[in-house]
Structures are given as C-alpha cells and as structure tokens.
Write a protein that holds these residues in place. Structure first.
Motif, PDB file in Angstrom:
ATOM      1  N   ALA A  85     -10.885   5.007  -2.144  1.00 19.81           N
ATOM      2  CA  ALA A  85     -10.735   5.040  -3.597  1.00 19.81           C
ATOM      3  C   ALA A  85     -11.089   6.414  -4.163  1.00 19.81           C
ATOM      4  O   ALA A  85     -10.445   6.894  -5.099  1.00 19.81           O
ATOM      5  CB  ALA A  85     -11.622   3.967  -4.235  1.00 19.81           C
ATOM      6  N   ARG A 162      -1.263   7.327  -8.845  1.00 18.29           N
ATOM      7  CA  ARG A 162      -2.417   7.256  -7.959  1.00 18.29           C
ATOM      8  C   ARG A 162      -2.172   6.226  -6.867  1.00 18.29           C
ATOM      9  O   ARG A 162      -1.669   5.127  -7.127  1.00 18.29           O
ATOM     10  CB  ARG A 162      -3.674   6.878  -8.740  1.00 18.29           C
ATOM     11  CG  ARG A 162      -4.927   6.809  -7.856  1.00 18.29           C
ATOM     12  CD  ARG A 162      -6.122   6.175  -8.536  1.00 18.29           C
ATOM     13  NE  ARG A 162      -6.594   6.954  -9.660  1.00 18.29           N
ATOM     14  CZ  ARG A 162      -7.711   6.679 -10.332  1.00 18.29           C
ATOM     15  NH1 ARG A 162      -8.445   5.643  -9.981  1.00 18.29           N
ATOM     16  NH2 ARG A 162      -8.085   7.424 -11.361  1.00 18.29           N
ATOM     17  N   THR A 164      -2.907   3.282  -4.534  1.00 20.37           N
ATOM     18  CA  THR A 164      -3.785   2.119  -4.593  1.00 20.37           C
ATOM     19  C   THR A 164      -4.630   2.076  -3.329  1.00 20.37           C
ATOM     20  O   THR A 164      -4.100   2.015  -2.215  1.00 20.37           O
ATOM     21  CB  THR A 164      -2.974   0.823  -4.707  1.00 20.37           C
ATOM     22  OG1 THR A 164      -2.168   0.878  -5.892  1.00 20.37           O
ATOM     23  CG2 THR A 164      -3.888  -0.390  -4.779  1.00 20.37           C
ATOM     24  N   SER A 209     -12.926  -5.324  -3.432  1.00 24.38           N
ATOM     25  CA  SER A 209     -11.852  -6.315  -3.499  1.00 24.38           C
ATOM     26  C   SER A 209     -12.022  -7.454  -2.504  1.00 24.38           C
ATOM     27  O   SER A 209     -11.396  -8.507  -2.638  1.00 24.38           O
ATOM     28  CB  SER A 209     -10.496  -5.639  -3.259  1.00 24.38           C
ATOM     29  OG  SER A 209     -10.492  -4.981  -2.000  1.00 24.38           O
ATOM     30  N   TYR A 252     -11.637   2.866 -11.934  1.00 27.16           N
ATOM     31  CA  TYR A 252     -10.726   3.211 -10.844  1.00 27.16           C
ATOM     32  C   TYR A 252      -9.334   2.591 -11.009  1.00 27.16           C
ATOM     33  O   TYR A 252      -8.508   2.689 -10.109  1.00 27.16           O
ATOM     34  CB  TYR A 252     -11.331   2.775  -9.505  1.00 27.16           C
ATOM     35  CG  TYR A 252     -12.491   3.639  -9.057  1.00 27.16           C
ATOM     36  CD1 TYR A 252     -12.268   4.860  -8.438  1.00 27.16           C
ATOM     37  CD2 TYR A 252     -13.801   3.246  -9.271  1.00 27.16           C
ATOM     38  CE1 TYR A 252     -13.318   5.672  -8.024  1.00 27.16           C
ATOM     39  CE2 TYR A 252     -14.866   4.050  -8.865  1.00 27.16           C
ATOM     40  CZ  TYR A 252     -14.617   5.254  -8.240  1.00 27.16           C
ATOM     41  OH  TYR A 252     -15.660   6.056  -7.836  1.00 27.16           O
ATOM     42  N   GLU A 253      -9.118   1.919 -12.159  1.00 29.93           N
ATOM     43  CA  GLU A 253      -7.817   1.314 -12.464  1.00 29.93           C
ATOM     44  C   GLU A 253      -7.389   0.357 -11.356  1.00 29.93           C
ATOM     45  O   GLU A 253      -6.267   0.406 -10.834  1.00 29.93           O
ATOM     46  CB  GLU A 253      -6.759   2.398 -12.677  1.00 29.93           C
ATOM     47  CG  GLU A 253      -7.074   3.339 -13.829  1.00 29.93           C
ATOM     48  CD  GLU A 253      -6.035   4.433 -14.010  1.00 29.93           C
ATOM     49  OE1 GLU A 253      -4.895   4.270 -13.522  1.00 29.93           O
ATOM     50  OE2 GLU A 253      -6.361   5.456 -14.636  1.00 29.93           O
ATOM     51  N   LEU A 254      -8.292  -0.527 -10.986  1.00 28.71           N
ATOM     52  CA  LEU A 254      -8.021  -1.514  -9.949  1.00 28.71           C
ATOM     53  C   LEU A 254      -7.329  -2.726 -10.562  1.00 28.71           C
ATOM     54  O   LEU A 254      -7.427  -2.972 -11.766  1.00 28.71           O
ATOM     55  CB  LEU A 254      -9.329  -1.929  -9.263  1.00 28.71           C
ATOM     56  CG  LEU A 254     -10.159  -0.753  -8.692  1.00 28.71           C
ATOM     57  CD1 LEU A 254     -11.489  -1.244  -8.155  1.00 28.71           C
ATOM     58  CD2 LEU A 254      -9.369  -0.032  -7.603  1.00 28.71           C
ATOM     59  N   THR A 255      -6.652  -3.483  -9.734  1.00 25.29           N
ATOM     60  CA  THR A 255      -5.809  -4.568 -10.267  1.00 25.29           C
ATOM     61  C   THR A 255      -6.339  -5.966 -10.001  1.00 25.29           C
ATOM     62  O   THR A 255      -5.790  -6.943 -10.510  1.00 25.29           O
ATOM     63  CB  THR A 255      -4.395  -4.459  -9.661  1.00 25.29           C
ATOM     64  OG1 THR A 255      -4.494  -4.511  -8.228  1.00 25.29           O
ATOM     65  CG2 THR A 255      -3.730  -3.157 -10.083  1.00 25.29           C
TER      66      THR A 255
END
Length: 483
Positions: A85, A162, A164, A209, A252-255
């Motif tokens: 990351a 970016r 992932t 995650s 971190y703009e995680l989904t």
C-alpha cells in the motif's frame, strides 16, 4: 585479567575495551545497514579508561537508547519500502509529480516531436537498461527483475490510477499514529492495537483487508472472556479499532468495508459486575512491611514508594531523574508525562511530597541513574503489575483479584479518609479528577507542606478497615472471621 574486572566486562552489554580505553560497540542488523552507510557496526568512544566501568554504565545506557531509536526508525523505513500500500501511494505521488498522472499528463508526450520519446519513455528506457546491465545477457528481462518501487511506478502509469494494493496492519497503525497523533498514540488506542497484535499472534492475518467481520466479533469475545474486560473497556478498544480502519480506508482510498462498524459490545460484559479492588487490612500490611524490610531491588523500592505516596504503580516506575524536586524543604515527586510513561488524565499532573526517610533514601540512592529512576523493563503496565503482584503473593497476600499491588493506592486513600484529610488534599495527593476543585499544587493553592502533614497522619491509619468487606479466603489466619 581475571576476577571482578572480567566479570564486570561480561555483564555490561556493548562495552568494549580496546587499547586501555572503553568504548561502545554494537553490530548493525544486516537488513538496515543501508541506512547506516553500509557499516556493519557502530563504535563510539566513551572517553574513559579501563577500570572506569562503573562510570561507563550510565553512558552506555544513554548512547544505546539513542542507537535503539535509530535502529527502530531504520527498520520502519525498510518495512515501508516493502509494504504494497505504501509503494502504491508513493508510486502515485511520483507519477503526479512527473506529470504522468492526474490532470496534467504532459510528461507522457514530447512537446517538440509528437513521435519522439516522452519523459516517461526516457525514464522507462533508463530503468530497463539498468536492470539489463544487472542481470547480464543470459536471459530476457522480466518485470520481476525490476525493483518493487519501479514495478509499482510502471503499473500506475499503465493503469492511469493508483494500484490497488493490500495495506498491512502495522503500516496502518504507524500512519494513523503519525497523521492523527504526531507519532504518539494515546494510551487507549495503544492498548487496543497491542492487544489485537497479541491476539493475531502467529496467524497469517497481516493485511487490513484480511480481518473479517466475524474475526472482529471473535476478538471482542476474546477481550470479554479471556481477558475478562468489562463493557466500558471493550467499548474503548472497539472505538479505537473502528477509528483505525475508518482512517486507513479513507487515507489509502481502499474499497472494502470497515469490519468494526456497527459492532456491539458482547452482551454478557454489560452484565458483568464491577469488581473493585480492596485496601489491605492490618494483617496484610504486616506481611508487606516484612517484605519491605527483608527484600531489596527495584520491585521492593517501587512497593515502598507506593506505600508512602499512594501513587499509581506506573507513576512510580516511570519516574525520571528530573521528576525529583525540592519544595518547601521537602523532597517531592513530580507526577507528569515524560518519555518513560504517560499519565492517566490532566488532574494526574501533580507534586507528591515524600514523608518518610526510607522513601527519601530510595530516591536519593537512585538519583545516580541517567534518565529513568527504574529500568525500562518496569515501564510497561503488564510486566510491572505482574512482578509487583508476584512479590506480594510471595509475601503472603492471599490470591484474589481484589487484592493486588494497586490495593496499596486504595489503602492510602482509605487511610487519608480515616485520618480526616480534607477532600482537596486527597485529590491533590492522589491525582483524582474533580470538575469543581482545582487541587493541584500551583493552581489550587495547596502547599506541599500541608499535603505532607495529611500523608504523615494517614500512615498511622494504614490497614484500619472493617473485616466484613473481605471474603473468607481474602483474610489471613490471624484475622478474625468476618461477620
């Protein structure tokens, strides 16, 4: 050379004798040597001659504390370079700075020749050439031959966004601490993250995650059942972990979803009765006083200072040399946040006078130390409590969760009450929060000489508690059976 001198040399870590001089010497772990110019070890003169080993101890402790911090920072830097990351975030920042990504992507074009190489093409050709030079001509270059950093840069430009990548829990905690708390986590959050690390142990769960909602529920159950934590404590742990995941997902703009969101504290903990610690009675104090007279060492000294101050255990074990002051002709302990420990709350910042010659003697004997009055091994709550409780159990204090080393503080509190100490004196001595009374020295006008008188009177009342508050197994044979 033989005898005491040889023995002393063997006992002092990182001390080396060379040419009649003493010096500090410590090897640098291989994985962080690039951060120290490739050196294999750190060597530093102590400015002392052989035979001055006693003087060298304090110097080595101070030097080694600084070196250990440097090692830790280097290890973290090395870890960051391998974290997916972090690599993805750095690659994105690099691409934007070089105009390969974002609103301005002029770095992908040649302004002078539309068919000529762009700045990105030039960078890529140079990177590939350097890699080819490294592997030689034995085989064809593969993407895996490039550094992880370059791999992420190429993938970022290729995808136009970016990459992932999974985020490790350790990097998430480090970033959260830096961005939210200037690098120093509050006590509640530090405890929550430490207990999660311990619970995960040697499991394969490494990334944010990977921790599922069912695992989050299981961890809360672990806090309730294995650690016997009450609802309020578990709720604080839950809030800290929820905040860490929420921050990381946004930063971190995680989904993925936050596994801690909308979780509730286990119902059973809401019903768990609050088990308060008890003060020691007179028979208990006979056992503890015998221990204080016969024993020696760090744990004995902490217990003695607890008896004569009523402080919390870590407030004593985390004292720095600079926390010892003279005020109104008295030796006083300044309880405040320092590099060795935090304090519970704002009201805990206070001055506590020492009213017994034994306590003063302990402090004076330890003022020769550098930095902390007590060793680093006592600066953690868990280890400190375990060692203090082990000592009082060996002294004869019955095994009970209501009778622990912290009971000394409750004993002093009760003794102050029985001695008739004014309420604002008790709050000033013990550091209790009070919304209406400013009881701290220098703010509420409480002289340390007055506090000393209250503490002195209280000592005569230690152990004066009714026996009916104890269960039968919490009493010693010399006690009367409670009614």
């Amino acid at each position: 050379m033989c005898g005491g001198y040889s023995d002393m040399l063997m006992k002092i870590d990182y001390l080396q004798r060379r040419g009649g001089k003493l010096r500090y010497r410590r090897r640098i772990p291989e994985d962080i040597r690039p951060y120290f110019g490739g050196r294999a070890e750190i060597v530093q003169s102590l400015g002392l001659n052989a035979g001055d080993e006693a003087k060298a101890i304090a110097l080595i402790k101070r030097i080694d504390r600084d070196i250990s911090v440097q090692f830790l920072e280097a290890a973290r830097a090395a870890h960051r370079k391998e974290d997916p990351a972090v690599l993805a975030k750095l690659a994105e920042e690099w691409a934007i700075a070089n105009k390969f990504l974002g609103v301005d992507r002029s770095g992908l074009e040649n302004p002078y020749d539309p068919k000529g190489p762009s700045n990105y093409d030039t960078w890529l050709d140079g990177t590939i050439h350097a890699a080819e030079q490294k592997i030689g001509t034995e085989r064809e270059l593969d993407l895996s031959d490039l550094s992880l950093e370059d791999q992420y840069r190429i993938e970022t430009v290729k995808s136009g966004k970016r990459v992932t990548a999974p985020l490790t829990i350790e990097t998430a905690i480090e970033t959260y601490a830096t961005m939210r708390h200037a690098g120093e986590l509050p006590k509640a959050e530090s405890a929550a993250f430490s207990q999660l690390r311990e619970w995960l142990g040697k499991s394969s769960t490494r990334y944010l995650s990977e921790l599922s909602r069912s695992m989050a529920r299981e961890f809360l159950g672990h806090l309730a059942n294995a650690r016997q934590q009450r609802a309020g404590t578990i709720r604080r742990r839950l809030n800290s972990l929820r905040a860490l995941w929420s921050f990381s997902i946004d930063h971190y703009e995680l989904t993925f979803a936050n596994p801690w969101a909308r979780l509730e504290v286990p119902v059973a903990t809401e019903l768990k009765p609050v088990e308060e610690r008890l003060p020691f009675n007179a028979a208990h104090w006979d056992k503890i006083d015998t221990l204080l007279m016969q024993a020696s060492g760090d744990i004995r000294d902490v217990l003695l200072l607890l008896k004569f101050t009523g402080c919390r255990p870590l407030e004593i074990a985390g004292l720095a040399v600079d926390d010892v002051v003279r005020m109104d002709g008295l030796t006083c302990l300044r309880i405040r946040k320092n590099e060795f420990r935090r304090i519970k709350n704002r009201e805990s910042d206070r001055l506590v006078p020492l009213v017994d010659p034994q306590a003063v003697s302990v402090i004076e004997r330890r003022l020769g130390e550098t930095g902390s009055l007590f060793p680093e091994t006592l600066h953690g709550t868990s280890n400190l409590s375990a060692r203090l409780n082990h000592a009082i159990r060996k002294a004869g204090i019955p095994q009970s969760s209501r009778l622990t080393a912290y009971s000394i503080r409750h004993s002093v509190t009760e003794a102050l009450r029985v001695a008739g100490a004014p309420d604002h004196h008790m709050k000033a001595i013990l550091g209790h929060a009070d919304a209406t009374t400013t009881a701290r020295y220098g703010a509420g006008g409480v002289d340390v000489s007055d506090l000393a008188r209250s503490l002195q009177m209280a000592q005569a009342h230690l152990g004066k508690v009714p026996l009916h508050i104890y269960e039968a197994e919490e009493l010693l044979d010399v006690d009367a059976t409670p009614i």
